[in-house]
Design a protein around this motif. Structure first.
Motif, mmCIF file in Angstrom:
data_model
loop_
_atom_site.group_PDB
_atom_site.id
_atom_site.type_symbol
_atom_site.label_atom_id
_atom_site.label_comp_id
_atom_site.label_asym_id
_atom_site.label_seq_id
_atom_site.Cartn_x
_atom_site.Cartn_y
_atom_site.Cartn_z
ATOM 1 N N ASP A 193 -58.380 -24.034 84.980
ATOM 2 C CA ASP A 193 -59.820 -24.273 85.126
ATOM 3 C C ASP A 193 -60.063 -25.639 85.752
ATOM 4 O O ASP A 193 -59.434 -26.644 85.372
ATOM 5 C CB ASP A 193 -60.501 -24.224 83.756
ATOM 6 C CG ASP A 193 -60.672 -22.813 83.230
ATOM 7 O OD1 ASP A 193 -60.199 -21.876 83.902
ATOM 8 O OD2 ASP A 193 -61.263 -22.653 82.148
ATOM 9 N N ASN A 194 -61.004 -25.670 86.707
ATOM 10 C CA ASN A 194 -61.443 -26.900 87.360
ATOM 11 C C ASN A 194 -60.338 -27.613 88.138
ATOM 12 O O ASN A 194 -60.527 -28.756 88.563
ATOM 13 C CB ASN A 194 -62.055 -27.889 86.352
ATOM 14 C CG ASN A 194 -63.341 -27.380 85.740
ATOM 15 O OD1 ASN A 194 -63.429 -27.215 84.534
ATOM 16 N ND2 ASN A 194 -64.343 -27.108 86.560
ATOM 17 N N ARG A 227 -57.911 -12.513 89.814
ATOM 18 C CA ARG A 227 -57.386 -11.699 88.717
ATOM 19 C C ARG A 227 -58.412 -11.500 87.606
ATOM 20 O O ARG A 227 -58.276 -10.599 86.785
ATOM 21 C CB ARG A 227 -56.112 -12.341 88.151
ATOM 22 C CG ARG A 227 -54.960 -12.321 89.145
ATOM 23 C CD ARG A 227 -53.672 -12.810 88.557
ATOM 24 N NE ARG A 227 -52.588 -12.595 89.499
ATOM 25 C CZ ARG A 227 -51.359 -12.199 89.163
ATOM 26 N NH1 ARG A 227 -51.080 -11.954 87.899
ATOM 27 N NH2 ARG A 227 -50.435 -12.037 90.084
ATOM 28 N N ASP A 228 -59.426 -12.353 87.573
ATOM 29 C CA ASP A 228 -60.476 -12.239 86.562
ATOM 30 C C ASP A 228 -61.750 -11.598 87.104
ATOM 31 O O ASP A 228 -62.787 -11.636 86.445
ATOM 32 C CB ASP A 228 -60.822 -13.628 85.996
ATOM 33 C CG ASP A 228 -59.879 -14.064 84.891
ATOM 34 O OD1 ASP A 228 -59.158 -13.203 84.353
ATOM 35 O OD2 ASP A 228 -59.844 -15.267 84.580
ATOM 36 N N GLN A 233 -67.716 -13.224 83.313
ATOM 37 C CA GLN A 233 -67.877 -14.528 82.653
ATOM 38 C C GLN A 233 -66.637 -15.385 82.833
ATOM 39 O O GLN A 233 -66.721 -16.579 83.097
ATOM 40 C CB GLN A 233 -68.166 -14.312 81.169
ATOM 41 C CG GLN A 233 -69.403 -13.469 80.931
ATOM 42 C CD GLN A 233 -70.476 -14.230 80.163
ATOM 43 O OE1 GLN A 233 -70.252 -15.277 79.607
ATOM 44 N NE2 GLN A 233 -71.661 -13.672 80.156
ATOM 45 N N ALA A 234 -65.457 -14.769 82.687
ATOM 46 C CA ALA A 234 -64.218 -15.524 82.859
ATOM 47 C C ALA A 234 -64.048 -15.971 84.307
ATOM 48 O O ALA A 234 -63.597 -17.090 84.576
ATOM 49 C CB ALA A 234 -63.023 -14.671 82.425
ATOM 50 N N TYR A 235 -64.420 -15.113 85.246
ATOM 51 C CA TYR A 235 -64.285 -15.448 86.664
ATOM 52 C C TYR A 235 -65.168 -16.647 87.031
ATOM 53 O O TYR A 235 -64.762 -17.522 87.798
ATOM 54 C CB TYR A 235 -64.657 -14.248 87.526
ATOM 55 C CG TYR A 235 -64.534 -14.506 89.013
ATOM 56 C CD1 TYR A 235 -63.326 -14.296 89.673
ATOM 57 C CD2 TYR A 235 -65.625 -14.966 89.751
ATOM 58 C CE1 TYR A 235 -63.212 -14.543 91.028
ATOM 59 C CE2 TYR A 235 -65.516 -15.210 91.101
ATOM 60 C CZ TYR A 235 -64.307 -15.002 91.741
ATOM 61 O OH TYR A 235 -64.197 -15.256 93.079
ATOM 62 N N MET A 236 -66.378 -16.684 86.477
ATOM 63 C CA MET A 236 -67.346 -17.711 86.843
ATOM 64 C C MET A 236 -67.109 -19.044 86.137
ATOM 65 O O MET A 236 -67.527 -20.089 86.636
ATOM 66 C CB MET A 236 -68.758 -17.222 86.516
ATOM 67 C CG MET A 236 -69.230 -16.066 87.365
ATOM 68 S SD MET A 236 -69.441 -16.522 89.095
ATOM 69 C CE MET A 236 -70.723 -17.776 88.954
ATOM 70 N N ALA A 237 -66.451 -19.034 84.992
ATOM 71 C CA ALA A 237 -66.360 -20.240 84.168
ATOM 72 C C ALA A 237 -65.349 -21.233 84.723
ATOM 73 O O ALA A 237 -64.161 -20.919 84.853
ATOM 74 C CB ALA A 237 -65.979 -19.859 82.739
ATOM 75 N N ASN A 263 -62.250 -17.768 95.142
ATOM 76 C CA ASN A 263 -63.232 -18.147 94.114
ATOM 77 C C ASN A 263 -64.639 -17.998 94.680
ATOM 78 O O ASN A 263 -64.825 -17.598 95.829
ATOM 79 C CB ASN A 263 -62.975 -19.564 93.600
ATOM 80 C CG ASN A 263 -63.232 -20.625 94.662
ATOM 81 O OD1 ASN A 263 -63.409 -20.322 95.830
ATOM 82 N ND2 ASN A 263 -63.232 -21.873 94.256
ATOM 83 N N LEU A 264 -65.633 -18.328 93.888
ATOM 84 C CA LEU A 264 -67.010 -18.108 94.319
ATOM 85 C C LEU A 264 -67.566 -19.257 95.152
ATOM 86 O O LEU A 264 -68.353 -19.046 96.055
ATOM 87 C CB LEU A 264 -67.917 -17.873 93.099
ATOM 88 C CG LEU A 264 -69.398 -17.659 93.391
ATOM 89 C CD1 LEU A 264 -69.598 -16.466 94.325
ATOM 90 C CD2 LEU A 264 -70.169 -17.423 92.111
ATOM 91 N N SER A 265 -67.140 -20.471 94.878
ATOM 92 C CA SER A 265 -67.816 -21.613 95.504
ATOM 93 C C SER A 265 -66.943 -22.408 96.466
ATOM 94 O O SER A 265 -67.391 -23.405 97.004
ATOM 95 C CB SER A 265 -68.331 -22.561 94.417
ATOM 96 O OG SER A 265 -67.253 -22.979 93.591
#
Length: 334
Positions: A193-194, A227-228, A233-237, A263-265
Motif C-alpha cells: 500500500d502507498n 489482482r484486487d 474497496q481493497a483495490y481503491m484503498a 492502478n486507478l490514479s
C-alpha cells in the motif's frame, strides 16, 4: 517544518496561521510550474501522440508474430472500483427493456403475440469518464487556468466540454508497448500500500527484463494491484503508484509517448510535491502532453513474461471530454 511539528510547538489556530504564512511565502518565492508549449505548433491538441507516424505504425506491425492477443481492458460492472472521493458517480447499468416486460408494456405497439415471439432486451449505462480501462485526455488537468499548449479554460471550456483537446481528438494508438513489471522484479505479487515506485525501481525491472525504452513507446507499469479488481474497496484503498522522478524518467529519458499502470490514479498519495495535490497528472498531461492510461489489466502479460508487444487501442470519441474508455490489446512481437 511540518504541520504535525508545528502543532506540537504552537497549539491550535496559531500553528495553522503560522504554517499558512510560511507556505504562502514559499509559494510566492518559488517559481510556479507552467503548462508546456507544444513543439508541434500552436494548434496541437494531442501532444506526444504526434510521435505516431506512418513509419512507426508499419514498423511495429511488421514485427507481430500472431501467436496471441492479450486483452488489457477490465470489465465494467455495478460495484466496480471507481473514483468517488470528489463526488463523481459510480457505474450504473439498468435494463430499459426485457422480454417479459415488453409483453406487458408493449412499447413498440406490436401486440402481445409478437412480443412473445420476438424477444427484445435493452439496457442503459451511466458512468464517470474516468472509470474502467480509460485514457486521460490532455485537458484533464492544467495549471493556472491553462492546459497543454497554453489553451485557456476561460476561452475554450463551455457547458458541453472543451472545444480543444477533447477525447475525440485522440487518434487510434498503434505503437510499441513495453511492460515494466515492478512487482515481479521485486519478487512480490503486489506492491505494498502507498508504495511509491522510483526511477531505480523502473531501471531495475528493465534490466531484469533485458528491455530498453525507445522514443514513442507506450509504457505500462505493473504494481500487481489488478489482482484486487474484483474487490473494489481493497483495490481503491491506499494504492501504490509512481513517483514524480519515475514519471520524468519515463518521458524525459525513456522517450515514452503514453504512460499507464494497473492502478486507478497512476500516482500514489499523499503528494510528494508541496503545493500540488496531483503532481504527476499535471506534469504528464499539462506540461509534457503525455496521455495517461489507467486500470490497465497487465496480469496476462506478466504471467507469460511478455515485455514487448504491439499496443493497439482506440478510445471512444467523447466530444469535449477529459477521458474516455479504451479497449487496448497487446500483440506479442518477434
Amino acid at each position: 517544518m511540518t504541520v504535525s511539528r508545528l502543532s506540537r510547538v504552537i497549539p491550535g489556530l496559531a500553528a495553522l496561521s503560522l504554517f499558512s504564512a510560511l507556505f504562502s511565502a514559499q509559494c510566492s518565492a518559488a517559481p510556479q510550474a507552467e503548462v508546456g508549449v507544444s513543439p508541434w505548433g500552436p494548434k496541437d491538441e494531442i501532444g506526444r501522440l504526434n510521435l505516431i507516424t506512418e513509419q512507426s505504425r508499419a514498423a511495429i506491425m511488421a514485427r507481430v508474430n500472431g501467436s496471441q492477443a492479450y486483452d488489457l481492458a477490465v470489465d465494467y460492472y455495478v460495484g466496480m472500483p471507481s473514483w468517488q472521493a470528489a463526488g463523481d458517480p459510480p457505474y450504473q447499468m439498468w435494463m430499459t427493456h426485457t422480454p417479459h416486460g415488453n409483453v406487458i408494456a408493449d412499447p413498440m405497439q406490436v401486440g402481445e403475440p409478437m412480443n412473445r415471439h420476438v424477444s427484445y432486451t435493452g439496457s442503459a449505462v451511466s458512468m464517470y469518464a474516468h472509470m474502467g480501462t480509460h485514457i486521460d485526455a490532455l485537458n484533464h488537468f492544467g495549471l493556472n487556468g491553462k492546459i497543454w499548449n497554453g489553451f485557456r479554460a476561460d476561452q475554450h471550456l463551455g457547458d458541453r466540454g472543451w472545444n480543444v483537446t477533447g477525447a475525440e481528438k485522440l487518434p487510434p494508438i498503434v505503437a510499441r508497448g513495453v511492460l515494466i513489471d515492478v512487482a515481479a522484479a521485486k519478487g512480490v505479487d503486489m506492491l505494498a500500500d502507498n508504495y511509491r515506485v522510483t526511477r531505480a525501481d523502473l531501471q531495475q525491472a528493465l534490466k531484469a527484463q533485458q528491455v530498453s525504452l525507445e522514443k514513442g513507446d507506450v509504457v505500462l507499469i505493473r504494481t500487481g494491484r489488478m489482482r484486487d479488481y474484483e474487490k473494489a474497496q481493497a483495490y481503491m484503498a491506499n494504492p501504490p503508484g509512481m513517483s514524480l522522478d519515475a514519471a520524468k524518467f519515463l518521458v524525459e529519458e525513456g522517450g515514452a509517448m503514453v504512460v499507464g499502470a494497473d492502478n486507478l490514479s497512476f500516482e500514489t498519495f499523499p503528494s510528494e510535491v508541496e503545493g500540488n495535490y496531483l503532481p504527476l497528472h499535471t506534469y504528464l498531461l499539462a506540461m509534457q502532453g503525455a496521455p495517461i492510461l489507467e486500470l490497465v489489466n497487465l496480469e496476462g502479460l506478466s504471467r507469460d513474461r511478455v515485455y514487448q508487444f504491439a499496443f493497439i487501442g482506440a478510445s471512444l470519441k467523447f466530444r469535449g471530454a477529459d477521458a474516455a474508455p479504451i479497449r487496448p490489446i497487446a500483440l506479442p512481437i518477434r
